[in-house]
Design a protein around this motif. Structure first.
Motif, mmCIF file in Angstrom:
data_model
loop_
_atom_site.group_PDB
_atom_site.id
_atom_site.type_symbol
_atom_site.label_atom_id
_atom_site.label_comp_id
_atom_site.label_asym_id
_atom_site.label_seq_id
_atom_site.Cartn_x
_atom_site.Cartn_y
_atom_site.Cartn_z
ATOM 1 N N VAL A 46 1.075 -1.109 0.263
ATOM 2 C CA VAL A 46 -0.857 -0.291 -0.002
ATOM 3 C C VAL A 46 1.027 1.257 0.059
ATOM 4 C CG1 VAL A 46 -1.579 1.342 1.586
ATOM 5 C CG2 VAL A 46 -1.845 -0.808 0.860
ATOM 6 N N MET A 47 2.249 1.530 0.858
ATOM 7 C CA MET A 47 3.456 2.399 0.977
ATOM 8 C C MET A 47 3.436 2.424 -0.536
ATOM 9 S SD MET A 47 4.781 3.024 4.350
ATOM 10 C CE MET A 47 4.887 1.514 4.582
ATOM 11 N N GLU A 48 3.981 1.619 -1.336
ATOM 12 C CA GLU A 48 4.606 1.875 -2.426
ATOM 13 C C GLU A 48 3.635 2.261 -3.473
ATOM 14 O OE1 GLU A 48 6.188 -1.528 -5.373
ATOM 15 O OE2 GLU A 48 7.595 -1.399 -3.555
ATOM 16 N N ALA A 49 3.015 1.725 -3.843
ATOM 17 C CA ALA A 49 1.659 2.336 -4.076
ATOM 18 C C ALA A 49 0.953 3.450 -4.050
ATOM 19 C CB ALA A 49 0.259 0.946 -4.152
ATOM 20 N N CYS A 50 1.000 3.859 -2.643
ATOM 21 C CA CYS A 50 0.497 5.284 -2.150
ATOM 22 C C CYS A 50 1.358 6.134 -1.531
ATOM 23 C CB CYS A 50 -0.794 5.061 -1.979
ATOM 24 S SG CYS A 50 -2.150 4.374 -2.288
ATOM 25 N N PRO A 51 2.446 6.929 -2.175
ATOM 26 C CA PRO A 51 3.774 6.942 -1.209
ATOM 27 C C PRO A 51 3.263 8.272 -0.346
ATOM 28 C CG PRO A 51 4.577 6.837 -3.529
ATOM 29 C CD PRO A 51 2.763 6.586 -3.343
ATOM 30 N N GLU A 52 2.153 8.792 -0.538
ATOM 31 C CA GLU A 52 1.791 10.116 0.835
ATOM 32 C C GLU A 52 1.216 8.762 1.756
ATOM 33 O OE1 GLU A 52 -1.706 9.292 -2.840
ATOM 34 O OE2 GLU A 52 0.719 9.159 -2.836
ATOM 35 N N LEU A 53 0.888 7.927 1.806
ATOM 36 C CA LEU A 53 0.107 7.164 3.223
ATOM 37 C C LEU A 53 1.412 6.415 3.792
ATOM 38 C CD1 LEU A 53 -2.950 5.231 1.637
ATOM 39 C CD2 LEU A 53 -3.403 7.628 3.017
ATOM 40 N N ARG A 54 1.533 6.580 5.490
ATOM 41 C CA ARG A 54 1.667 5.612 5.931
ATOM 42 C C ARG A 54 1.423 4.715 6.554
ATOM 43 N NH1 ARG A 54 5.579 7.016 3.761
ATOM 44 N NH2 ARG A 54 6.634 5.004 3.707
ATOM 45 N N VAL A 55 1.810 3.661 6.877
ATOM 46 C CA VAL A 55 1.001 2.463 7.095
ATOM 47 C C VAL A 55 2.733 2.022 7.871
ATOM 48 C CG1 VAL A 55 -0.272 0.199 6.558
ATOM 49 C CG2 VAL A 55 0.233 2.879 4.782
ATOM 50 N N GLU A 56 1.825 1.672 8.991
ATOM 51 C CA GLU A 56 2.897 1.317 10.510
ATOM 52 C C GLU A 56 3.221 -0.473 10.108
ATOM 53 O OE1 GLU A 56 2.870 -0.150 14.872
ATOM 54 O OE2 GLU A 56 1.201 1.706 14.320
ATOM 55 N N GLU A 57 3.778 -0.770 10.000
ATOM 56 C CA GLU A 57 4.139 -2.575 9.084
ATOM 57 C C GLU A 57 4.465 -2.984 10.350
ATOM 58 O OE1 GLU A 57 6.427 -2.875 5.766
ATOM 59 O OE2 GLU A 57 7.251 -1.029 5.943
ATOM 60 N N LEU A 58 2.783 -4.052 10.213
ATOM 61 C CA LEU A 58 2.937 -5.597 11.607
ATOM 62 C C LEU A 58 3.673 -6.566 10.798
ATOM 63 C CD1 LEU A 58 -0.633 -4.113 13.209
ATOM 64 C CD2 LEU A 58 1.936 -3.716 13.970
ATOM 65 N N LEU A 59 3.990 -8.077 11.926
ATOM 66 C CA LEU A 59 4.535 -8.665 11.289
ATOM 67 C C LEU A 59 3.687 -8.892 10.071
ATOM 68 C CD1 LEU A 59 5.110 -10.942 14.443
ATOM 69 C CD2 LEU A 59 6.888 -9.693 12.772
ATOM 70 N N SER A 60 3.254 -10.728 9.588
ATOM 71 C CA SER A 60 3.011 -10.768 7.825
ATOM 72 C C SER A 60 2.005 -12.078 8.741
ATOM 73 C CB SER A 60 3.774 -11.820 7.375
ATOM 74 O OG SER A 60 4.233 -13.428 7.877
ATOM 75 N N GLY A 61 0.474 -11.992 8.242
ATOM 76 C CA GLY A 61 -0.299 -12.700 8.939
ATOM 77 C C GLY A 61 -0.131 -14.006 9.261
ATOM 78 N N PRO A 62 0.899 -14.920 8.679
ATOM 79 C CA PRO A 62 1.078 -16.082 9.007
ATOM 80 C C PRO A 62 2.012 -15.913 10.329
ATOM 81 C CG PRO A 62 0.883 -16.061 6.654
ATOM 82 C CD PRO A 62 0.916 -14.957 6.928
ATOM 83 N N LYS A 63 2.844 -15.080 10.396
ATOM 84 C CA LYS A 63 3.875 -15.237 11.352
ATOM 85 C C LYS A 63 3.497 -13.988 12.688
ATOM 86 C CE LYS A 63 7.432 -15.488 8.363
ATOM 87 N NZ LYS A 63 9.067 -14.859 7.918
ATOM 88 N N GLY A 64 2.377 -13.898 12.336
ATOM 89 C CA GLY A 64 1.711 -13.194 14.111
ATOM 90 C C GLY A 64 0.960 -12.219 13.628
ATOM 91 N N GLY A 65 1.184 -11.548 12.263
ATOM 92 C CA GLY A 65 0.017 -10.210 12.078
ATOM 93 C C GLY A 65 -1.361 -10.367 12.998
#
Length: 132
Positions: A46-65
């Motif tokens: 999402v951040m790559e596609a929309c550079p104006e958005l800051r998205v806090e990155e959590l773990l990936s889903g299978p790894k606990g996100g």
């Protein structure tokens, strides 16, 4: 009166990442004023596609996100969840996915599971506030 900053989680299974990105692009102006978090690649893409958005990155889903998002919902640290699951593919962490939906229902937070419901959710959150 100052606008309320909403806390919104963005999550998508691999086959639904493009749908989430498309939705975020359509609502990026309204989303930009809010605190966003997302699981693993969902946040990054999402951040790559929309550079104006800051998205806090959590773990990936299978790894606990998914569990991290669920914990924030349980702690009342999220106001809404936009979650695009892939209903056509089995997921090894299916129990986590079910738990995420369950805690959203128990906490009574808005939950969007596809583009149509995410658009309605965004309209309710942003247009009513004059942000759309």
């Amino acid at each position: 009166m100052a606008e309320q900053v909403l806390r919104i989680a963005l999550v998508a299974h691999d086959a639904k990442k493009e749908a989430l990105i498309s939705w975020a692009r359509a609502w990026r102006e309204a989303l930009s004023g809010h605190h966003l978090c997302g699981t693993g690649t969902s946040a990054g893409e999402v951040m790559e596609a929309c550079p104006e958005l800051r998205v806090e990155e959590l773990l990936s889903g299978p790894k606990g996100g998914d569990l991290q998002v669920g914990a924030r919902i349980a702690a009342r640290e999220l106001d809404a969840l936009v979650f695009f699951p892939d209903p056509e593919s089995p997921h090894p962490h299916e129990a986590d996915v079910q738990a995420l939906v369950r805690i959203s229902l128990l906490a009574d937070i808005p939950l969007a599971l596809n583009r149509a419901s995410a658009d309605h959710l965004a309209e309710a959150m942003f247009l009513v506030r004059g942000q759309g």
